[in-house]
Design an enzyme around this catalytic site. Structure first.
Site, PDB file in Angstrom:
ATOM      1  N   HIS A  58       9.994  13.489 -11.711  1.00 40.97           N
ATOM      2  CA  HIS A  58       9.391  14.641 -11.261  1.00 40.97           C
ATOM      3  C   HIS A  58       7.851  14.343 -11.282  1.00 40.97           C
ATOM      4  CE1 HIS A  58       9.586  19.159 -10.213  1.00 40.97           C
ATOM      5  NE2 HIS A  58       8.199  18.650  -9.820  1.00 40.97           N
ATOM      6  N   ASN A  92       5.779  17.231  -1.485  1.00 36.75           N
ATOM      7  CA  ASN A  92       5.041  18.058  -0.790  1.00 36.75           C
ATOM      8  C   ASN A  92       3.372  17.545  -0.609  1.00 36.75           C
ATOM      9  OD1 ASN A  92       4.724  17.945  -3.634  1.00 36.75           O
ATOM     10  ND2 ASN A  92       4.245  19.981  -3.927  1.00 36.75           N
ATOM     11  N   ASP A 149      10.237  20.095  -3.369  1.00 33.47           N
ATOM     12  CA  ASP A 149       9.855  20.880  -4.587  1.00 33.47           C
ATOM     13  C   ASP A 149       8.370  21.554  -4.160  1.00 33.47           C
ATOM     14  OD1 ASP A 149       9.549  21.068  -7.363  1.00 33.47           O
ATOM     15  OD2 ASP A 149       7.749  19.981  -7.156  1.00 33.47           O
ATOM     16  N   ASN A 274       3.885  26.286 -12.569  1.00 27.49           N
ATOM     17  CA  ASN A 274       5.069  26.948 -11.862  1.00 27.49           C
ATOM     18  C   ASN A 274       6.202  25.806 -11.959  1.00 27.49           C
ATOM     19  OD1 ASN A 274       6.433  28.937 -10.573  1.00 27.49           O
ATOM     20  ND2 ASN A 274       5.972  27.885  -8.538  1.00 27.49           N
ATOM     21  N   ASP A 301       6.535  16.941 -14.295  1.00 22.91           N
ATOM     22  CA  ASP A 301       5.853  17.868 -13.135  1.00 22.91           C
ATOM     23  C   ASP A 301       4.429  17.714 -13.094  1.00 22.91           C
ATOM     24  OD1 ASP A 301       5.845  19.551 -11.118  1.00 22.91           O
ATOM     25  OD2 ASP A 301       6.189  21.516 -12.186  1.00 22.91           O
ATOM     26  N   GLY A 320      -0.115  24.187 -11.520  1.00 17.18           N
ATOM     27  CA  GLY A 320       0.140  22.897 -11.917  1.00 17.18           C
ATOM     28  C   GLY A 320      -0.988  22.446 -13.040  1.00 17.18           C
TER      29      GLY A 320
END
Length: 421
Positions: A58, A92, A149, A274, A301, A320
């Site tokens: 991720h 994304n 995502d 998030n 992430d 983020g």
């Protein structure tokens, strides 16, 4: 090139074992003590511990479409510095990889600029808008799985349709679980810090409610289902119970959720992500989930933004943080060194489990590709974002002292990160 890694320590179930590692034509040809350096370029590891290269399922590499935040080149260099040899890139992007044509834009950049193995995700829905399925069949041979995502698939019928198609294609659905109807403009955890400081909170149910829905759908469809970045105690409990029922589910959490909670928040965008940092009780439940096997893997992430986007405080900064270059050290320092988590379990969370679930990542063994990393576990270092390889600078670990400095990372036998070079 042919390399001989001298004076390394192999981590095994029995502890640390001194060994040299000979590498030729991209593969490990011998692991033994006292190997001759004749015909090899020797690299002295000075008793650094050698691990199989880590796998992060991720990350956000931002290219194509948002190269002012990160590029495939800088993101993969960041991965290399963190000990990662395989990463999965979230969709994304612009264009969103919702068709083979759009996916190939990203794949071409990866082939040109990537320094580690990069496995893209395809989008679940067209444009990640949740209204129509993306062309999953065309993308399936080239992706790690499918994800929207950054946003949850709001319609249960659409998610069920996606799961059935993913099941048919033999691919994983990796879900960002978030019920938009429960957000109410929130941007940090709906807890004590939000109430005291007048911030709008994000309730835990916005995450676990959609996980509960998806677990039921995964049970019905038989889809291989993976839950991204879980952050709440309810999420852990739901997944634990689903596994006991035999649901084909795995999940991940991030290093920041294991170290920080909402009591650690500061009025700074580097603490905004998030899902948000939750309560101390949630953090403890996540750690328990690591220990009992409910949580299968740690993923960063990694989500870089520009300085301007992260410089607007908690309320207005983009969500983020970056994480590739601190992940191992953060968990090693805060969980392994204090004795809460074994080093073997950490290696499983960073390599073994993601490799088994997603089908890539190689063992540290003779005959295997030389995808490996070496760390000095005793070396403390201050986290200085200005020294990062990533273009992102926002991390809650900034200024902290961590243990576990990456000395070397190799991909297919080639050094892609060497400390000091």
């Amino acid at each position: 090139m042919n390399c001989l890694l001298k004076n390394g320590l192999l981590f095994t179930k029995d502890g640390f074992r001194p060994a040299d590692i000979a590498i030729a034509e991209g593969c490990i040809v011998s692991i033994a003590r006292g190997l001759s350096a004749a015909g090899y370029v020797a690299i002295d590891l000075h008793d650094a511990v050698v691990f199989p290269g880590f796998v992060d399922v991720h990350v956000h590499l931002r290219e194509p479409g948002f190269s002012y935040k990160e590029t495939i080149r800088t993101g993969s260099l960041s991965a290399a510095r963190g000990g990662y040899t395989h990463v999965c890139a979230m969709p994304n992007l612009n264009p969103v990889p919702d068709s083979l044509e759009a996916l190939n834009v990203q794949r071409d950049i990866i082939a040109r600029d990537g320094v580690v193995h990069i496995h893209p995700y395809g989008a679940i829905t067209r444009g990640e808008q949740g209204e129509a399925l993306a062309d999953l069949e065309a993308m399936a041979p080239y992706v790690a799985g499918f994800s929207d995502d950054g946003r949850g698939v709001q319609d249960g019928g659409m998610m069920r349709q996606a799961m059935l198609e993913a099941k048919r294609l033999g691919k994983i659905i990796a879900a960002h679980c978030e019920d938009n109807s429960l957000l109410h403009g929130g941007y940090i955890h709906d807890g004590a810090y939000a109430r005291v400081h007048g911030h709008r909170g994000i309730c835990s149910e916005s995450e676990w409610g959609q996980i509960a829905r998806d677990l039921q759908l995964a049970e019905e469809t038989g889809c291989a289902y993976h839950v991204c970045h879980i952050s709440t105690k309810e999420s852990v409990n739901l997944i634990r119970k689903a596994k006991a029922r035999g649901v084909d589910v795995t999940c991940e959490t991030g290093p920041h959720y294991l170290v920080f909670c909402d009591q650690d928040l500061q009025e700074d965008g580097r603490f905004k992500m998030n899902p948000p940092l939750r309560s101390a009780e949630d953090r403890e439940a996540l750690i328990e989930g690591l220990l009992d096997g409910t949580i299968d893997m740690i993923a960063t992430d990694h989500a870089p933004h520009s300085r301007e986007e992260k410089g607007r405080g908690l309320e207005k900064s983009a969500m983020g943080v970056v994480g590739l270059e601190t992940a191992f050290a953060a968990v090693y320092t805060h969980l392994v060194k204090p004795g809460r988590l074994s080093l073997g379990r950490l290696v499983d969370l960073l390599h073994g489990n993601p490799a088994r679930r997603f089908g890539f990542g190689t063992p540290l063994a003779e005959g295997a590709p030389a995808d490996l990393t070496a760390f000095d576990l005793d070396k403390p270092f201050p986290v200085d974002p200005e020294q990062f390889q990533t273009m992102g600078r926002a991390t809650p670990f900034a200024g902290m002292t961590l243990y576990g400095s990456c000395k070397l990372t190799m991909v297919d036998g080639n050094p892609v990160w060497k400390e000091g070079e």
